[in-house]
Design a protein around this motif. Structure first.
Motif, PDB file in Angstrom:
ATOM      1  N   MET A   1       0.717  -1.272   0.107  1.00  0.00           N
ATOM      2  CA  MET A   1      -0.081  -0.151   0.079  1.00  0.00           C
ATOM      3  C   MET A   1       0.962   1.087  -0.053  1.00  0.00           C
ATOM      4  O   MET A   1       1.780   1.502   1.016  1.00  0.00           O
ATOM      5  N   LYS A   2       0.721   2.130  -0.997  1.00  0.00           N
ATOM      6  CA  LYS A   2       1.462   3.343  -0.909  1.00  0.00           C
ATOM      7  C   LYS A   2       0.677   4.472  -0.407  1.00  0.00           C
ATOM      8  O   LYS A   2      -0.543   4.622  -0.664  1.00  0.00           O
ATOM      9  N   SER A  39       6.150   4.282   0.072  1.00  0.00           N
ATOM     10  CA  SER A  39       6.431   3.500   1.277  1.00  0.00           C
ATOM     11  C   SER A  39       5.796   1.975   1.220  1.00  0.00           C
ATOM     12  O   SER A  39       5.059   1.605   0.141  1.00  0.00           O
ATOM     13  N   ILE A  40       6.020   0.987   2.145  1.00  0.00           N
ATOM     14  CA  ILE A  40       5.762  -0.080   2.243  1.00  0.00           C
ATOM     15  C   ILE A  40       4.842  -0.293   3.407  1.00  0.00           C
ATOM     16  O   ILE A  40       4.935   0.502   4.319  1.00  0.00           O
ATOM     17  N   VAL A  41       3.906  -1.239   3.459  1.00  0.00           N
ATOM     18  CA  VAL A  41       3.069  -1.441   4.836  1.00  0.00           C
ATOM     19  C   VAL A  41       3.972  -1.560   5.759  1.00  0.00           C
ATOM     20  O   VAL A  41       5.097  -2.437   5.768  1.00  0.00           O
ATOM     21  N   VAL A 145      16.492   0.565  -2.243  1.00  0.00           N
ATOM     22  CA  VAL A 145      15.443   0.283  -0.903  1.00  0.00           C
ATOM     23  C   VAL A 145      13.979   0.842  -1.691  1.00  0.00           C
ATOM     24  O   VAL A 145      13.012  -0.109  -1.526  1.00  0.00           O
ATOM     25  N   LYS A 146      13.873   1.735  -2.528  1.00  0.00           N
ATOM     26  CA  LYS A 146      12.926   2.074  -2.968  1.00  0.00           C
ATOM     27  C   LYS A 146      12.196   0.862  -3.761  1.00  0.00           C
ATOM     28  O   LYS A 146      10.705   0.660  -3.698  1.00  0.00           O
ATOM     29  N   GLU A 228      17.121   6.665   5.803  1.00  0.00           N
ATOM     30  CA  GLU A 228      17.434   5.883   4.560  1.00  0.00           C
ATOM     31  C   GLU A 228      16.394   4.648   4.529  1.00  0.00           C
ATOM     32  O   GLU A 228      16.257   4.032   3.428  1.00  0.00           O
ATOM     33  N   ASN A 229      15.486   4.899   5.449  1.00  0.00           N
ATOM     34  CA  ASN A 229      14.345   4.058   5.274  1.00  0.00           C
ATOM     35  C   ASN A 229      14.249   2.535   5.317  1.00  0.00           C
ATOM     36  O   ASN A 229      13.592   1.797   4.554  1.00  0.00           O
TER      37      ASN A 229
END
Length: 484
Positions: A1-2, A39-41, A145-146, A228-229
């Motif tokens: 889900m973004k 983003s990731i859930v 990462v993205k 850096e997520n």
């Protein structure tokens, strides 16, 4: 889900200000219009129940040895059911005491051409918050990462808390961050059981009695989470670091984000009190090697499973693996260690309780020991195992009978007439059962199983296999069945 969180926040700010006709500031407007981070859930513990983990060796994965080259193949990881991507250390490598395969330091090699080939160990780090230019830029890593997050894959970084390289900034600025001998000299890591050096003379041992060092270590870990997520860490030789450091550090990391923590260790206590999510299944790994090599019989598997079930709690999570960077480089390829049973034991690592690991190159039938201190390349000329891992990954992702975690699937031995040659067990949860049967020898065997009925052979396109009590089935060398 973004989630377009930044845009929504800016819109809410605009609405709240409209009554008094205040204009949105330039800074607020720029926030509203900047590119939104994908983003990731958020990671949740239940996501581990049916996950596959992949270890990425960026240096050797491609001829380029770059983040960019690896990132292109991330969608292929998703096809294999990968949910967690473990990236080997990406930080700059110490240029002081840079080690070579023969144990020499690069600076001691006279031939400049040979000296140039020495890249050093990933685990001799000179800066915890930078990236190795050998792999690309920090922006390249962000794209990795993205892309992983867009493919619903979490990224964990290999973290090396036990030691640094000899040109880390702490060496000069904070020598008290390191273990020192009676002469006040910084030393390499010591085996606490023997008092002797491990032989890791390309790194300097960190002193965990120093509270300031601990603070800086935690701050550097938090940097990767906040800036850096990333989604967690695989912690190198985690059991060589005091457990009370992990008790101090991990809650602070999880205050930022619910991270996934993998310990290169096997101690059950590291999974207590919400510390590490997973440890290495070393016991089962070594048992697979010994069975394949004929040093133990198939009976040893069940004996070891009993030990593992007594040693760990049912909710504890073990990483099952037939290879990793250490095993491949130092102990041999999967075909060297597992003989003709490479696929058989790969399937076992997916069917047994735990989370299966795929190491870079295994999906491309890699049959060589990758050089550790120099550039090497994983060639992708064949990929028989890719389709195997794809089928196994899909089954692992979607079968309750292969679940781990708080409510794991059961594990039960299926009795057979050749217990020294055949491993057979079933996993059950709810109404779903999966059965694994394998001839783990290089000889044909006829075996009778305590089963009755018509079963679908998953790896053979659900071909029907009829099994009757008091009737033997023939199994070729290393043949296995996954029955539903």
């Amino acid at each position: 889900m973004k989630k377009k969180l930044i845009l929504v926040s800016a819109l809410a700010l605009f609405i709240s200000c409209k009554d008094n006709k205040q204009a949105i500031s330039t800074d607020e407007a720029s926030v509203a219009t900047e590119e939104v981070k994908e983003s990731i859930v958020p990671f949740q513990d239940e996501m581990m129940e049916n996950a596959v983990i992949y270890e990425a060796n960026i240096r050797q994965y491609s001829p380029e040895g770059s983040f960019e080259a690896f990132t292109k193949d991330i969608p292929k990881l998703k096809e294999m059911g990968v949910k967690i991507l473990w990236v080997m250390p990406i930080y700059p490598i110490s240029q002081v005491k840079k080690k070579s395969a023969n144990g020499k330091f690069a600076e001691d090699i006279e031939d400049p051409n040979e000296r140039e080939k020495i890249l050093g160990s990933y685990y001799a780090i000179s800066d915890y918050t930078a990236v190795n230019p050998e792999f690309g830029t920090k922006e390249d890593f962000r794209k990795l990462v993205k892309t992983a997050h867009e493919n619903d894959i979490y990224v964990i970084l290999d973290w090396v808390p036990n030691h640094t390289g000899w040109d880390h900034v702490w060496i000069e600025q904070h020598p008290d961050y390191y273990t020192q001998n009676e002469n006040g000299e910084i030393i390499d890591p010591i085996n606490p059981e023997t008092g002797e050096s491990w032989g890791w003379d390309d790194v300097a041992d960190l002193n965990y009695d120093n509270p300031e060092m601990r603070k800086e270590m935690i701050a550097d870990m938090i940097y990767w989470i906040k800036e850096e997520n990333i989604d967690g860490f695989r912690c190198d030789v985690a059991n060589n670091v005091p457990t009370n450091f992990w008790e101090q550090a991990i809650p602070q990391l999880r205050a930022e984000k619910n991270v996934f923590m993998l310990a290169e260790a096997w101690q059950p206590e590291l999974m207590e009190n919400n510390l590490f999510n997973m440890v290495y299944g070393w016991d089962l790994h070594h048992e697979m090697n010994k069975i394949a090599q004929g040093k133990l019989t198939a009976e040893a598997w069940e004996e070891k499973m009993k030990e593992v079930q007594e040693k760990y709690k049912k909710e504890h999570l073990l990483m099952n693996f037939t290879s990793n960077h250490d095993e491949n480089s130092w102990n041999g390829t999967v075909s060297e260690r597992l003989k003709g049973g490479v696929e058989t034991f790969a399937a076992l690592s997916f069917m047994a309780p735990g989370m299966p690991l795929i190491y870079s190159g295994q999906e491309y039938d890699m049959d060589k020991r990758l050089r550790f201190f120099e550039k090497d390349t994983i060639y992708k000329e064949t990929n028989k195992m890719f389709s195997v891992y794809k089928k196994l990954g899909q089954l692992k992702n979607n079968s309750k009978a292969l679940s781990t975690g708080e409510q794991p699937a059961s594990y039960e031995v299926v009795e057979n007439s050749s217990p020294k040659k055949v491993i057979s067990f079933k996993r059950t949860k709810g109404k779903e059962t999966i059965i694994y049967i394998a001839n783990v020898t290089e000889n044909e065997v006829e075996v009778e199983l305590n089963l009755e009925g018509d079963f679908k052979d998953y790896m053979e396109n659900n071909k029907t296999l009829t099994i009757k009590n008091n009737k033997k089935i023939k199994m070729l060398p290393w043949e296995y069945h996954i029955l539903k």
